[in-house]
Design an enzyme around this catalytic site. Sequence first.
Site, PDB file in Angstrom:
ATOM      1  CB  SER A  92     -24.728 -38.256  38.121  1.00 33.61           C
ATOM      2  OG  SER A  92     -24.673 -39.636  38.411  1.00 33.61           O
ATOM      3  CG  ASN A 124     -20.066 -48.070  30.781  1.00 33.59           C
ATOM      4  OD1 ASN A 124     -20.161 -47.272  31.714  1.00 33.59           O
ATOM      5  ND2 ASN A 124     -18.927 -48.294  30.156  1.00 33.59           N
ATOM      6  CG  HIS A 137     -47.788 -13.077   5.215  1.00 37.96           C
ATOM      7  ND1 HIS A 137     -46.488 -13.276   4.827  1.00 37.96           N
ATOM      8  CD2 HIS A 137     -48.552 -13.749   4.306  1.00 37.96           C
ATOM      9  CE1 HIS A 137     -46.451 -14.015   3.724  1.00 37.96           C
ATOM     10  NE2 HIS A 137     -47.700 -14.330   3.390  1.00 37.96           N
ATOM     11  CB  SER A 175     -50.468  -5.767  37.050  1.00 36.01           C
ATOM     12  OG  SER A 175     -49.641  -4.697  37.453  1.00 36.01           O
ATOM     13  CE  LYS A 202     -51.817  -5.784  31.642  1.00 32.73           C
ATOM     14  NZ  LYS A 202     -50.350  -5.639  31.714  1.00 32.73           N
ATOM     15  CG  ASN A 254     -50.822  -9.562  32.901  1.00 27.59           C
ATOM     16  OD1 ASN A 254     -51.314  -8.790  32.077  1.00 27.59           O
ATOM     17  ND2 ASN A 254     -50.155  -9.151  33.969  1.00 27.59           N
ATOM     18  CD  GLU A 258     -47.409 -13.216  29.010  1.00 24.39           C
ATOM     19  OE1 GLU A 258     -46.840 -12.190  28.644  1.00 24.39           O
ATOM     20  OE2 GLU A 258     -48.085 -13.289  30.053  1.00 24.39           O
ATOM     21  CE1 TYR A 273     -21.911 -43.558  30.245  1.00 24.92           C
ATOM     22  CE2 TYR A 273     -19.663 -43.522  31.073  1.00 24.92           C
ATOM     23  CZ  TYR A 273     -20.985 -43.127  31.180  1.00 24.92           C
ATOM     24  OH  TYR A 273     -21.376 -42.306  32.195  1.00 24.92           O
ATOM     25  CD  GLN A 293     -22.609 -38.587  35.718  1.00 24.61           C
ATOM     26  OE1 GLN A 293     -22.305 -39.730  36.030  1.00 24.61           O
ATOM     27  NE2 GLN A 293     -22.071 -37.539  36.306  1.00 24.61           N
ATOM     28  CE  LYS A 352     -28.143 -40.585  34.108  1.00 27.96           C
ATOM     29  NZ  LYS A 352     -27.306 -40.944  32.947  1.00 27.96           N
TER      30      LYS A 352
HETATM   31  N1  ARG Z   1     -23.663 -42.149  36.513  1.00 24.09           N
HETATM   32  C1  ARG Z   1     -23.216 -42.675  35.272  1.00 24.09           C
HETATM   33  C2  ARG Z   1     -24.084 -42.151  34.111  1.00 24.09           C
HETATM   34  O1  ARG Z   1     -25.089 -41.643  34.382  1.00 24.09           O
HETATM   35  C3  ARG Z   1     -23.265 -44.152  35.282  1.00 24.09           C
HETATM   36  C4  ARG Z   1     -22.319 -44.788  34.337  1.00 24.09           C
HETATM   37  C5  ARG Z   1     -20.952 -44.696  34.832  1.00 24.09           C
HETATM   38  N2  ARG Z   1     -20.054 -45.416  34.009  1.00 24.09           N
HETATM   39  C6  ARG Z   1     -18.743 -45.292  34.135  1.00 24.09           C
HETATM   40  N3  ARG Z   1     -18.025 -45.933  33.302  1.00 24.09           N
HETATM   41  N4  ARG Z   1     -18.209 -44.503  35.027  1.00 24.09           N
HETATM   42  O2  ARG Z   1     -23.745 -42.245  32.940  1.00 24.09           O
END
Ligand code: ARG
Length: 480
Positions: A49, A135, A181, A302, A308, A310, A315, A342, A347, A350
């Site tokens: 991640s 966690n 309307h 354009s 044009k 725009n 938009e 958890y 994950q 984010k």
């Molecule tokens: N990269 C994980 C997240 O964003 C961190 C937490 C990982 N926890 C675990 N029990 N593997 O949630």
Amino acid sequence: MNSSSAPVGPSDSPAAPTGTTPEGDGSHKLWGGRFAAGPHPLLDAVNRSITTDFRLWPHDVRGSQAWALALWQAGVLSREEHAAIDAGLERVGARIAAGAQPIETDEDIHTMIDRLLHEEAGTPASRLHTGRSRNDQVATATRLWTMHACTTLDAALRDLQQALLTQAETLTDAVLPAYTHLQRAQPVSGTHWLLSHFWPLDRDRTRLAAAATGTATLPLGSGAIAGSAFPVSRELLRETLGFVAISPNSIDATGDRDFVAETLFVCAMTAAHCSRIAEDMIVYGSSEFGFVKFGDRFSTGSSMMPQKRNPDVFELARGSGARVLGDLVSMLATIKGLPSGYSKDLQDDKRALFNAYDTLMLVLPAMAGAIAELRFDRARMRAAVTGAMMATDLADYLVRKGATFREAHGAVGRLVREAEQAEVELNELPMAQVRAAHALFGEDVMDALGIEASLAMRNVDGGTGPEAVARQVKLARGRL
Ligand code: ARG
């Protein structure tokens, strides 16, 4: 130095053991002891991640420093160990700020910081994760990031409000149709129209502040799910990290992403409001309406049609509303299926959060810029106000003379029909015909048909009358 700049992406070859590890097996992992074989590269690819959560680093460093302090106070770390970890984290932060990049084995930002800390502080670094889990760590860092993001978003919202207010104040003499309307309804002042977009953003700011307060509950100390087994002071952690409250349940605290959903709701609502502003500008800027002219620096041309101009910013703002709404929906859908505690699904919180934030941080300033550049065609605005739009004023006139509104509505409706048939404006009907519609119509009736007269009747708070609008402008200024 291990701040090598390996590409941040899923690898298609077995993970090369590049980091250092307290266990000395060559890789730097926060787990792995119970596995005989290393992870499959396909697991690494799907699990990794850091491309998303890298930006949590300042908050994770801060959270770790607070944790080290709490461990020292709890007697888990010696003074020297705490000092080594604290200074080490400071240097880790400096290295990342200076451009240190993740290596292939860095699963997430927490792993990367841990790896760098081992390089900087040596053995004491191996004590930092005592009584802590990723966690509660990731929940803490994400909350800290969100608290900061709310402040940044608020400033961007305020700037957009300022752009609207500045333009609104130039339009006190302008009148245009207000539409229901998308049909011409009643005349309103230009200021009143533009400020109708100011207040939704103001509510967004109020909601954002509430989301920030909801976010400011400390999860650190919850461990993986059952709470830390070391006597850390959560009050010290709260104070150090600037949280308002302490989570009362470790199971809830580690699996709770309400704060992400709430922040995403505010983002989605804000994006919807931006989209409505955009829609007004796009429609009013069309040749058919012609109320609004787009400036040179915020409109595009354009490749084929040389004439044009725009309104791309508007938009794109309208379009991005769909993506931010998708972020909210994906977060809610993730939350609803999870058991307590958890799960790795979280994950992705984010991904949604950062995307919504990044989108708004592009859209809000661009909208503010485009709005500041708008020019308004007062003649076109006024010319769009037709006699029929004063029909309500005509009915109100009869009510003031003693008729019931129902009766007045019927009489004026008849006049509107007759004017339509004769293809004239309401105020062009002969007086005799007007009188025939209702006996209470007197010589002064045409006064009720003026645009300014229509506005002037509406000085009720929140109305489009000039005095009410002046009060509204003052209220709006007070919010900035
Ligand atoms: N990269 C994980 C997240 O964003 C961190 C937490 C990982 N926890 C675990 N029990 N593997 O949630």
